[in-house]
Motif scaffolding. Structure first.
Motif, mmCIF file in Angstrom:
data_model
loop_
_atom_site.group_PDB
_atom_site.id
_atom_site.type_symbol
_atom_site.label_atom_id
_atom_site.label_comp_id
_atom_site.label_asym_id
_atom_site.label_seq_id
_atom_site.Cartn_x
_atom_site.Cartn_y
_atom_site.Cartn_z
ATOM 1 N N GLU A 294 0.899 -1.417 -0.012
ATOM 2 C CA GLU A 294 -0.052 0.003 0.172
ATOM 3 C C GLU A 294 0.723 1.286 -0.011
ATOM 4 O O GLU A 294 0.410 2.134 -0.391
ATOM 5 C CB GLU A 294 -1.067 0.038 1.103
ATOM 6 N N ASP A 295 2.037 1.339 0.571
ATOM 7 C CA ASP A 295 2.892 2.581 0.711
ATOM 8 C C ASP A 295 3.200 3.136 -0.681
ATOM 9 O O ASP A 295 2.730 4.135 -1.078
ATOM 10 C CB ASP A 295 4.163 2.204 1.462
ATOM 11 N N ARG A 296 3.485 1.956 -1.525
ATOM 12 C CA ARG A 296 3.879 2.298 -3.156
ATOM 13 C C ARG A 296 2.666 2.840 -3.788
ATOM 14 O O ARG A 296 2.834 3.963 -4.587
ATOM 15 C CB ARG A 296 4.710 1.295 -3.642
ATOM 16 N N CYS B 190 -0.189 4.266 -2.565
ATOM 17 C CA CYS B 190 -0.522 5.420 -2.256
ATOM 18 C C CYS B 190 0.245 6.736 -2.812
ATOM 19 O O CYS B 190 -0.240 7.388 -3.146
ATOM 20 C CB CYS B 190 -0.291 5.366 -0.635
ATOM 21 N N GLU B 191 1.651 6.237 -2.716
ATOM 22 C CA GLU B 191 2.606 7.434 -3.397
ATOM 23 C C GLU B 191 2.171 7.463 -4.861
ATOM 24 O O GLU B 191 1.981 8.713 -5.541
ATOM 25 C CB GLU B 191 3.806 7.035 -3.073
ATOM 26 N N GLY C 265 -2.926 7.353 3.264
ATOM 27 C CA GLY C 265 -1.896 6.391 3.425
ATOM 28 C C GLY C 265 -2.752 4.845 3.873
ATOM 29 O O GLY C 265 -1.870 3.958 4.150
#
Length: 311
Positions: free
Chosen positions: A143-145, A147-148, A155
Motif C-alpha cells: 500500500e505504501d507504493r 498510495c504514493e 496512507g
C-alpha cells in the motif's frame, strides 16, 4: 422446535467469457463451505461460453443453498476502461455496476474476484458493520507504493478482490459515475491496478478495514499468510493456480481440490503462451524431475528464437 431460517447472502462476480469456468470453481467452494446459508450469486458479464453457462446452471441445481442470477451488459456507453498491459481485463470494472444493474431492494453484496477459493463460513464477513462507510476491504500488501503512485492522502490502500459493498450508499453517492470520471481524468498515467486504483483514488481511505482472513493473498505460492488459515484465499497476479507453470504447493493443491469437486473437474492445467511462461514451465518440470519434458520446452524456445533470427 422452530427451524432456523438460513441467512440470505448476496454475492457478486464480474466476468468475461475467459473466466466463466473459474467463477464456477469459486462458486463451488462457496456453496460447499456455506451449506447452512442461502447464497444468491449475481453474475455481471459481457459474454459467457455456452458450455460454462450450462455448467453454472447445473451447479445451481446441485446445491440447495445456491441461486444464480445473470445480468448481461448490453452497452458500455459512458464507461471509461483503462486497461493496463498484462493480465488485467476490462471485466475488472464490472464490479462497479452492481448498484446500477441489480434490483434496488438489494442493498448489500459481497464482491469476489474469480481467482478465489472460499475455505469457510462467510457469514461473519456478511455481517460486518461498515460503520457508515460505502465498503469494507482488506488493506493491500504494497500500500505504501500504491498510495504514493496515485497520490492518496490517507496512507491507506485496499485490495479490491474482496469487497463488502453497501449498495444503498453507493447509489446515494453516485459512486459509479465518480469512478469513471476519475479514470477519465487520470487516464493511464498513474494506473497500474485498474479498478482497484480508481476505487482507492475516489474513496481515499474512507473504507472499513476487514480482517485478513477474508482476503488471504497468495502470489504464485509465495503466500503472505503462510499457514493458509484463511476463510478466503485469493490467488493474485498473472500466474494463476490453473497455469501449468504455477509452482507446486499447498496453495495450488487447495485450488485443485475444488476443481475436482466442481463440474469443471476435467480442467487441464493451462500451458504458457509467452517466452517467460514457457521458461517458467521448463524450470518447474526440471525441478520436479521431469527432465525430458523440460528439455522439450527448451527446444521449443530454441526453435522459436532461431526462426525469428534467420527467417
Amino acid at each position: 422446535m422452530r427451524r432456523k431460517v438460513p441467512e440470505k447472502i448476496n454475492i457478486g462476480f464480474g466476468i468475461d467469457k475467459n473466466f466463466g469456468k473459474f467463477a464456477g470453481i469459486t462458486i463451488t467452494s462457496l456453496a460447499h463451505n456455506n451449506i447452512g446459508h442461502e447464497l444468491v450469486v449475481h453474475i455481471i458479464y459481457d459474454e459467457l461460453l455456452p458450455e460454462d453457462l450450462e455448467k453454472l446452471l447445473q451447479t445451481e441445481a446441485l446445491y440447495r443453498n445456491l441461486t444464480l442470477r445473470f445480468y448481461q451488459i448490453k452497452s458500455t456507453e459512458g464507461m471509461t476502461f483503462v486497461v493496463p498491459p498484462g493480465h488485467i481485463t476490462q471485466a475488472m470494472y464490472y464490479r462497479y455496476l452492481f448498484a446500477d444493474m441489480l434490483p434496488r431492494e438489494i442493498t448489500k453484496i459481497i464482491y469476489l474476484d474469480a481467482d478465489i477459493i472460499c475455505k469457510g463460513d462467510i457469514l461473519p464477513l456478511w455481517q460486518t458493520d461498515l460503520q457508515g462507510r460505502v465498503l469494507g476491504a482488506v488493506r493491500d500488501y504494497g500500500e505504501d507504493r500504491s498510495c504514493e503512485r496515485i497520490g492518496l492522502k490517507s496512507g491507506r490502500y485496499f485490495n479490491s478482490g474482496v469487497l463488502l459493498m453497501d449498495l444503498e450508499k453507493w447509489r446515494q453517492q453516485k459512486l459509479t459515475q465518480q469512478l469513471f470520471q476519475w479514470l477519465e481524468a487520470v487516464g493511464d498515467t498513474k494506473i497500474l491496478w485498474g479498478d482497484q486504483d480508481a476505487l482507492n483514488g475516489v474513496i481515499d481511505g474512507e473504507f472499513t478495514e476487514l480482517p485478513q482472513i477474508f482476503n488471504g493473498i497468495v502470489i504464485n505460492n509465495t503466500t503472505l499468510n503462510e499457514d493458509l488459515d484463511m476463510v478466503i484465499v485469493h490467488y493474485i497476479d498473472y500466474v494463476k493456480p490453473w497455469h501449468i507453470y504455477y509452482v507446486d504447493s499447498n496453495a495450488k493443491a487447495l485450488y485443485w481440490e475444488y476443481v475436482k469437486k466442481s463440474l469443471w473437474s476435467a480442467l487441464k492445467p493451462v500451458d504458457g503462451q509467452t517466452v517467460e511462461t514457457i521458461m517458467m514451465t521448463a524450470r518447474l518440470l526440471y525441478r520436479n524431475g521431469k527432465y525430458s519434458e523440460s528439455v522439450s520446452y527448451y527446444e521449443a524456445l530454441l526453435k522459436y528464437f532461431l526462426k525469428d533470427k534467420y527467417r
